[in-house]
Design an enzyme around this catalytic site. Structure first.
Site, PDB file in Angstrom:
ATOM      1  N   LYS A 117       6.683  22.438  37.008  1.00 31.27           N
ATOM      2  CA  LYS A 117       5.327  22.690  36.490  1.00 31.27           C
ATOM      3  C   LYS A 117       4.629  21.380  36.155  1.00 31.27           C
ATOM      4  CE  LYS A 117       4.939  27.249  36.060  1.00 31.27           C
ATOM      5  NZ  LYS A 117       5.271  28.475  35.428  1.00 31.27           N
ATOM      6  N   LYS A 199       9.809  30.006  46.254  1.00 29.99           N
ATOM      7  CA  LYS A 199       9.829  31.290  45.544  1.00 29.99           C
ATOM      8  C   LYS A 199       8.475  32.006  45.661  1.00 29.99           C
ATOM      9  CE  LYS A 199       9.188  31.593  41.134  1.00 29.99           C
ATOM     10  NZ  LYS A 199       9.135  31.643  39.678  1.00 29.99           N
ATOM     11  N   LYS A 202       3.614  34.281  41.198  1.00 30.05           N
ATOM     12  CA  LYS A 202       2.347  34.914  40.823  1.00 30.05           C
ATOM     13  C   LYS A 202       1.307  33.883  40.398  1.00 30.05           C
ATOM     14  CE  LYS A 202       4.313  36.464  36.446  1.00 30.05           C
ATOM     15  NZ  LYS A 202       4.544  35.217  35.736  1.00 30.05           N
TER      16      LYS A 202
HETATM   17  P1  TYM Z   1       7.975  34.836  34.825  1.00 27.44           P
HETATM   18  O1  TYM Z   1       6.784  35.413  34.195  1.00 27.44           O
HETATM   19  O2  TYM Z   1       7.815  33.611  35.672  1.00 27.44           O
HETATM   20  O3  TYM Z   1       8.730  35.905  35.707  1.00 27.44           O
HETATM   21  C1  TYM Z   1       9.026  37.195  35.184  1.00 27.44           C
HETATM   22  C2  TYM Z   1      10.340  37.700  35.701  1.00 27.44           C
HETATM   23  O4  TYM Z   1      10.314  37.894  37.112  1.00 27.44           O
HETATM   24  C3  TYM Z   1      11.331  37.139  37.733  1.00 27.44           C
HETATM   25  N1  TYM Z   1      10.775  36.610  39.000  1.00 27.44           N
HETATM   26  C4  TYM Z   1      11.363  36.717  40.190  1.00 27.44           C
HETATM   27  N2  TYM Z   1      12.522  37.287  40.559  1.00 27.44           N
HETATM   28  C5  TYM Z   1      12.838  37.245  41.869  1.00 27.44           C
HETATM   29  N3  TYM Z   1      12.068  36.640  42.812  1.00 27.44           N
HETATM   30  C6  TYM Z   1      10.905  36.061  42.490  1.00 27.44           C
HETATM   31  N4  TYM Z   1      10.143  35.485  43.415  1.00 27.44           N
HETATM   32  C7  TYM Z   1      10.497  36.086  41.116  1.00 27.44           C
HETATM   33  N5  TYM Z   1       9.414  35.619  40.445  1.00 27.44           N
HETATM   34  C8  TYM Z   1       9.602  35.956  39.142  1.00 27.44           C
HETATM   35  C9  TYM Z   1      11.656  36.017  36.764  1.00 27.44           C
HETATM   36  O5  TYM Z   1      12.939  35.493  36.955  1.00 27.44           O
HETATM   37  C10 TYM Z   1      11.501  36.733  35.432  1.00 27.44           C
HETATM   38  O6  TYM Z   1      12.652  37.461  35.111  1.00 27.44           O
HETATM   39  N6  TYM Z   1       9.878  32.487  30.904  1.00 27.44           N
HETATM   40  C11 TYM Z   1       9.758  33.767  31.546  1.00 27.44           C
HETATM   41  C12 TYM Z   1       9.084  34.806  30.663  1.00 27.44           C
HETATM   42  C13 TYM Z   1       9.761  34.951  29.349  1.00 27.44           C
HETATM   43  C14 TYM Z   1      10.999  35.588  29.091  1.00 27.44           C
HETATM   44  C15 TYM Z   1      11.209  35.456  27.697  1.00 27.44           C
HETATM   45  C16 TYM Z   1      11.939  36.210  29.912  1.00 27.44           C
HETATM   46  C17 TYM Z   1       9.267  34.495  28.177  1.00 27.44           C
HETATM   47  N7  TYM Z   1      10.139  34.795  27.160  1.00 27.44           N
HETATM   48  C18 TYM Z   1      12.360  35.967  27.087  1.00 27.44           C
HETATM   49  C19 TYM Z   1      13.096  36.720  29.294  1.00 27.44           C
HETATM   50  C20 TYM Z   1      13.288  36.593  27.899  1.00 27.44           C
HETATM   51  C21 TYM Z   1       8.925  33.590  32.801  1.00 27.44           C
HETATM   52  O7  TYM Z   1       8.164  32.685  32.917  1.00 27.44           O
HETATM   53  O8  TYM Z   1       9.079  34.572  33.716  1.00 27.44           O
END
Ligand code: TYM
Length: 337
Positions: A117, A199, A202
């Protein structure tokens, strides 16, 4: 007399920093809903995390609400799952600060997401982006969960959460339960359809390589028809992640959606080539997402209902979170109010 065994707990969140994709669904939400009956579940919209990158305020508000509607439309029953908005539960920011003081500079610097990032947002490498994993550790540890269902890319953050929790427990006793990441066997890392080495994300700008949960069927079909397969001339549906990453990604998507194994998929498309395979994956995704899109669209029209859900959710979450926060404040030596 019947014995009541306390349910194990699950917790996870998604940043409303972009519209949810097929990756968010297959990597995370699909696992959340499959376990809703077995576990006591907490799921939230991580809006505090979203602002580590600049957001347009109106879009952030819209996406946060739409994300809640999508959680429900994906099958998370608000009666069985606690659904809430992270910024409504002030304990996250409070414990986040405390855990910042138990997170090491070197550890935070090594996080892959921080490196990625900061490379992408060179003009805004802010403190929040750097200390993001401490806040994520707070999100998790406040609820003392057993499992944290996430995709592959968040595993490193959950592992750092272990390190932080162990460090804290080492000083003050068993304050935090040590949670386990819960990563799906198939679908933990869905790649872009146009660049299968990156990857599916979004947060990217307009990109033909992603599929959004709310995309219309014709848009989804178009994306799959133009998905990159491989530069080889083999034209054969075979799982070979290293040499045929585009086909492997499509097979992963098809497997995660239909439950078929890679062997079954190879047999199904033996001799028919990519021309038949790509639209078949597209159709399977369209049918999986159709009811979700329709239900989320319906729910978005009922703002009063969504408000009721997130208010209730915040109240329930806050009750649990406060217990942990009080304990932490006492342990570190803060005077009680
Ligand atoms: P985030 O918002 O980037 O993604 C949300 C969830 O989706 C999964 N994910 C994917 N899995 C497979 N293939 C992909 N292309 C893909 N893109 C996203 C991510 O692994 C995630 O599980 N930091 C976290 C949000 C968060 C969180 C937490 C998660 C904040 N606090 C506490 C768990 C527990 C994040 O940025 O995910």
């Amino acid at each position: 007399m019947e014995e009541t065994v306390a349910k194990k707990r699950m917790l996870s969140g998604i940043k409303p920093s972009g519209d949810l994709t097929l990756g968010s669904y297959l990597g995370a939400i699909k696992n959340w809903k499959e376990r809703a009956d077995e576990f006591d579940c907490f799921y939230f919209m991580a809006d505090l995390h979203a602002i580590t990158v600049r957001q347009d305020p109106a879009s952030l508000r819209r996406r946060t609400l739409e994300q809640l509607a999508q959680y429900i439309a994906c099958g998370l029953d608000p009666e069985k799952n606690t659904l809430f908005i992270q910024s409504h539960v002030h304990q996250h920011a409070e414990l986040g600060w405390v855990l910042n003081c138990y997170s090491m500079f070197g550890e935070l610097s090594r996080m892959t997401q921080f490196k990625d990032k900061s490379a992408k947002n060179a003009d805004n490498i802010n403190g929040g982006l750097f200390t993001y994993p401490s806040l994520m550790a707070a999100d998790i540890l406040l609820y003392q969960p057993d499992y944290v269902p996430v995709g592959e890319d968040q595993k490193q953050h959950v592992e750092l959460c272990h390190t932080i929790a162990r460090r804290f427990n080492g000083v003050y006793g068993d304050v935090f339960k040590i949670p386990e990441p819960y990563v799906p066997k198939v679908g933990a890392r869905i790649m872009s359809l146009t660049n299968p080495t990156a990857k599916m994300s979004k947060s990217e700008d307009e990109d033909t390589g992603r599929v959004l949960l709310m995309d219309a069927p014709e848009v989804i079909m178009k994306q799959f028809k133009r998905a990159i397969t491989d530069s080889d001339t083999e034209n054969c549906v075979r799982y070979d992640k290293e040499n045929k990453p585009g086909v492997a990604n499509l097979m992963t998507i098809y497997s995660a959606v239909t439950g078929k194994t890679y062997d079954e998929i190879e047999a199904e498309f033996a001799g028919s080539g990519y021309g038949k395979f790509k639209p078949a994956v597209g159709e399977a995704v369209v049918e999986m997402l159709r009811p979700i899109r329709e239900e989320a669209t319906r729910l978005m029209k009922d703002k009063g209902y969504l408000e009721g859900i997130f208010r209730d959710g915040a109240q329930k979450a806050s009750y649990v979170a406060e217990k942990t926060l009080r304990k932490v404040y006492k342990k570190v030596g803060f005077v009680a109010k």
